[in-house]
Scaffold this active site. Structure first.
Site, PDB file in Angstrom:
ATOM      1  N   CYS A   1      20.831  27.408  77.454  1.00 12.78           N
ATOM      2  CA  CYS A   1      20.013  28.594  77.147  1.00 12.78           C
ATOM      3  C   CYS A   1      20.745  29.611  76.277  1.00 12.78           C
ATOM      4  CB  CYS A   1      19.524  29.245  78.436  1.00 12.78           C
ATOM      5  SG  CYS A   1      18.471  28.159  79.395  1.00 12.78           S
TER       6      CYS A   1
ATOM      7  N   ASN B   1      10.576  29.600  80.135  1.00 12.08           N
ATOM      8  CA  ASN B   1      11.947  29.518  79.637  1.00 12.08           C
ATOM      9  C   ASN B   1      12.041  28.340  78.674  1.00 12.08           C
ATOM     10  OD1 ASN B   1      14.662  29.102  79.232  1.00 12.08           O
ATOM     11  ND2 ASN B   1      15.242  29.321  81.390  1.00 12.08           N
TER      12      ASN B   1
ATOM     13  N   HIS C   1      17.178  36.482  76.309  1.00  7.54           N
ATOM     14  CA  HIS C   1      16.739  35.129  76.691  1.00  7.54           C
ATOM     15  C   HIS C   1      15.656  35.291  77.751  1.00  7.54           C
ATOM     16  CE1 HIS C   1      16.500  31.114  78.060  1.00  7.54           C
ATOM     17  NE2 HIS C   1      17.162  31.322  79.190  1.00  7.54           N
TER      18      HIS C   1
HETATM   19  N1  COA Z   1       6.291  27.972  94.646  1.00  4.11           N
HETATM   20  C1  COA Z   1       6.292  28.416  95.906  1.00  4.11           C
HETATM   21  N2  COA Z   1       7.423  28.533  96.633  1.00  4.11           N
HETATM   22  C2  COA Z   1       8.590  28.192  96.043  1.00  4.11           C
HETATM   23  C3  COA Z   1       8.653  27.715  94.727  1.00  4.11           C
HETATM   24  C4  COA Z   1       7.427  27.600  94.031  1.00  4.11           C
HETATM   25  N3  COA Z   1       7.382  27.162  92.753  1.00  4.11           N
HETATM   26  N4  COA Z   1       9.929  27.458  94.419  1.00  4.11           N
HETATM   27  C5  COA Z   1      10.660  27.764  95.491  1.00  4.11           C
HETATM   28  N5  COA Z   1       9.853  28.199  96.481  1.00  4.11           N
HETATM   29  C6  COA Z   1      10.220  28.637  97.837  1.00  4.11           C
HETATM   30  C7  COA Z   1      11.538  28.084  98.289  1.00  4.11           C
HETATM   31  O1  COA Z   1      11.395  26.789  98.807  1.00  4.11           O
HETATM   32  C8  COA Z   1      11.922  29.092  99.340  1.00  4.11           C
HETATM   33  O2  COA Z   1      11.227  28.815 100.525  1.00  4.11           O
HETATM   34  P1  COA Z   1      11.924  29.002 101.969  1.00  4.11           P
HETATM   35  O3  COA Z   1      12.232  30.467 102.050  1.00  4.11           O
HETATM   36  O4  COA Z   1      10.861  28.546 102.895  1.00  4.11           O
HETATM   37  O5  COA Z   1      13.143  28.150 101.925  1.00  4.11           O
HETATM   38  C9  COA Z   1      11.385  30.406  98.808  1.00  4.11           C
HETATM   39  O6  COA Z   1      10.384  30.045  97.828  1.00  4.11           O
HETATM   40  C10 COA Z   1      12.434  31.271  98.138  1.00  4.11           C
HETATM   41  O7  COA Z   1      13.216  30.453  97.263  1.00  4.11           O
HETATM   42  P2  COA Z   1      14.318  31.055  96.330  1.00  4.11           P
HETATM   43  O8  COA Z   1      14.930  29.961  95.518  1.00  4.11           O
HETATM   44  O9  COA Z   1      15.231  31.933  97.120  1.00  4.11           O
HETATM   45  O10 COA Z   1      13.379  31.992  95.404  1.00  4.11           O
HETATM   46  P3  COA Z   1      13.808  33.022  94.313  1.00  4.11           P
HETATM   47  O11 COA Z   1      13.224  34.339  94.592  1.00  4.11           O
HETATM   48  O12 COA Z   1      15.290  32.973  94.030  1.00  4.11           O
HETATM   49  O13 COA Z   1      13.043  32.478  93.042  1.00  4.11           O
HETATM   50  C11 COA Z   1      13.582  31.261  91.039  1.00  4.11           C
HETATM   51  C12 COA Z   1      13.333  31.188  92.538  1.00  4.11           C
HETATM   52  C13 COA Z   1      13.950  29.881  90.545  1.00  4.11           C
HETATM   53  C14 COA Z   1      12.324  31.755  90.379  1.00  4.11           C
HETATM   54  C15 COA Z   1      14.725  32.270  90.773  1.00  4.11           C
HETATM   55  O14 COA Z   1      15.803  32.010  91.632  1.00  4.11           O
HETATM   56  C16 COA Z   1      15.228  32.229  89.370  1.00  4.11           C
HETATM   57  O15 COA Z   1      14.522  32.524  88.416  1.00  4.11           O
HETATM   58  N6  COA Z   1      16.537  31.898  89.192  1.00  4.11           N
HETATM   59  C17 COA Z   1      17.153  31.896  87.901  1.00  4.11           C
HETATM   60  C18 COA Z   1      16.744  30.667  87.222  1.00  4.11           C
HETATM   61  C19 COA Z   1      17.156  30.662  85.812  1.00  4.11           C
HETATM   62  O16 COA Z   1      17.006  31.637  85.145  1.00  4.11           O
HETATM   63  N7  COA Z   1      17.666  29.522  85.365  1.00  4.11           N
HETATM   64  C20 COA Z   1      17.982  29.300  84.036  1.00  4.11           C
HETATM   65  C21 COA Z   1      19.145  30.100  83.622  1.00  4.11           C
HETATM   66  S1  COA Z   1      19.017  30.201  81.942  1.00  4.11           S
END
Ligand code: COA
Length: 321
Positions: free
Chosen positions: A112, A278, A248
């Site tokens: 990214c 993304n 980004h």
């Molecule tokens: N729909 C519904 N629930 C979802 C889900 C989806 N698409 N994806 C994950 N969950 C659930 C998880 O299973 C978890 O459930 P649990 O509490 O029962 O275990 C809950 O939602 C929270 O998960 P978590 O991973 O802590 O959520 P989050 O608030 O961190 O959001 C992302 C997840 C991926 C959106 C977030 O972490 C993110 O954007 N991270 C950065 C990713 C990124 O930018 N990557 C590229 C770098 S360039």
């Protein structure tokens, strides 16, 4: 002093759009969850176009916007993690499509952060006098390396391409670039298999993105805060000197955290994550082109570009547009 000045921008998205409602049919998720946690509403997904197909359209638009013809280009730097082939590089494939012959053309792989890395390299080629007119591309078909059963990742990514043409100029352009990486975080974000195992695992369907989203999120927010400070300090500037943040586009919450750090209103932030998801290396040049073409970004304004991605890699560019 010679600067690298942006003289043209272009971008291209595949026609096919996948909404959050479409994803509700694939995995256990909801439109509301995706919007609240990421800001994403839809993304463009290729239905057969490759990375270079998308890049060619973006490149032609950027070259047209610069008032140049492809033959004027004397360097191609192509950022992608989803190249069409192992080799030749996507840069060389694109070079042939554009009927350019002889100039250097190479790929950069920084996921990214790829576009910021590519911009940094291109800037140095121009500053040292090696190149005069450089085509810098960020293009991806991330949809090809997604596990469409993994709700933690498949909701996040999209396909697209963006490009800029940089020209050597006495007028100011790129003021500074800052790039970093730290390989110790591989376990948090990666495609775990590839050539190393002879593609056996890829053939078994394991050549897809794995991410510990929550941990990536926290490190991304902290790291982007630091790169903002580093960039301002290097240019002896303050937060109020920046006209536009062109980040980004990974997650609206990460973007808002960086804007807060800069004490910038969201009106000064170019946001496309809602429409594009993304798109990895393509996301910054896609956002830049959108804001240049709709007239938000004006000549002489100060732009801060920043990115964070797999590797981990991160970086920024400060530009007088
Ligand atoms: N729909 C519904 N629930 C979802 C889900 C989806 N698409 N994806 C994950 N969950 C659930 C998880 O299973 C978890 O459930 P649990 O509490 O029962 O275990 C809950 O939602 C929270 O998960 P978590 O991973 O802590 O959520 P989050 O608030 O961190 O959001 C992302 C997840 C991926 C959106 C977030 O972490 C993110 O954007 N991270 C950065 C990713 C990124 O930018 N990557 C590229 C770098 S360039």
């Amino acid at each position: 002093m010679t600067y690298a000045r942006i003289v043209g921008t272009g971008s291209y998205l595949p026609e096919n759009v996948m909404t959050n409602q479409d994803l509700e049919k694939l995995v256990d998720t909801t439109d509301q969850w995706i919007r609240e946690r990421t800001g994403i509403e839809r993304r463009h997904i290729s239905t057969g176009e490759t990375t270079v197909d998308l890049a060619e359209q973006a490149a032609r638009r950027a070259i047209d916007a610069a008032g140049l013809s492809p033959r004027d280009i004397d360097l191609i730097v192509f950022a992608t993690s989803t190249p069409d082939k192992i080799f030749p590089s996507s840069a060389c494939i694109l070079q042939a499509r554009l009927d350019i012959h002889g100039c250097p053309a190479f790929d950069i792989q920084a996921v990214c952060s790829g576009f910021v890395y590519a911009l940094s390299v291109a800037d140095k080629f121009i500053k040292t006098g090696s190149s005069k007119k450089v085509l810098v591309i960020g293009a991806e078909v991330f949809s090809k390396i997604i596990n469409w059963q993994d709700r933690g990742t498949c909701i996040l990514f999209g396909d697209g391409a963006g490009a800029v043409v940089l020209e050597a100029s006495e007028e100011t352009g790129i003021l500074s670039t800052h790039i970093h990486s730290d390989g110790q975080y591989e376990d948090l974000l990666r495609v775990p298999y590839g050539i190393g195992d002879g593609f056996d695992q890829v053939r078994a369907g394991k050549g897809t993105v794995e991410m510990k989203g929550n941990e990536v999120f926290k490190i991304a927010v902290n790291t982007l805060g630091q790169i903002v400070d580093e960039t301002l300090l290097a240019n002896n500037m303050t937060k109020t000197d920046i006209d536009w943040l062109v980040p980004h586009q990974a997650n609206i919450r990460i973007i808002k955290a960086t804007a807060r750090k800069l004490r910038m209103s969201m009106d000064q932030v170019v946001v496309t994550v809602n429409e594009h998801g993304n798109t990895s290396a393509a996301s910054i040049p896609l956002a830049l082109d959108a804001a240049v073409r709709d007239g938000r970004i004006q000549r002489d304004q100060i732009l801060l570009l920043e990115a964070f991605g797999g590797g981990f890699t991160w970086g920024s560019a400060l530009i007088r547009y």
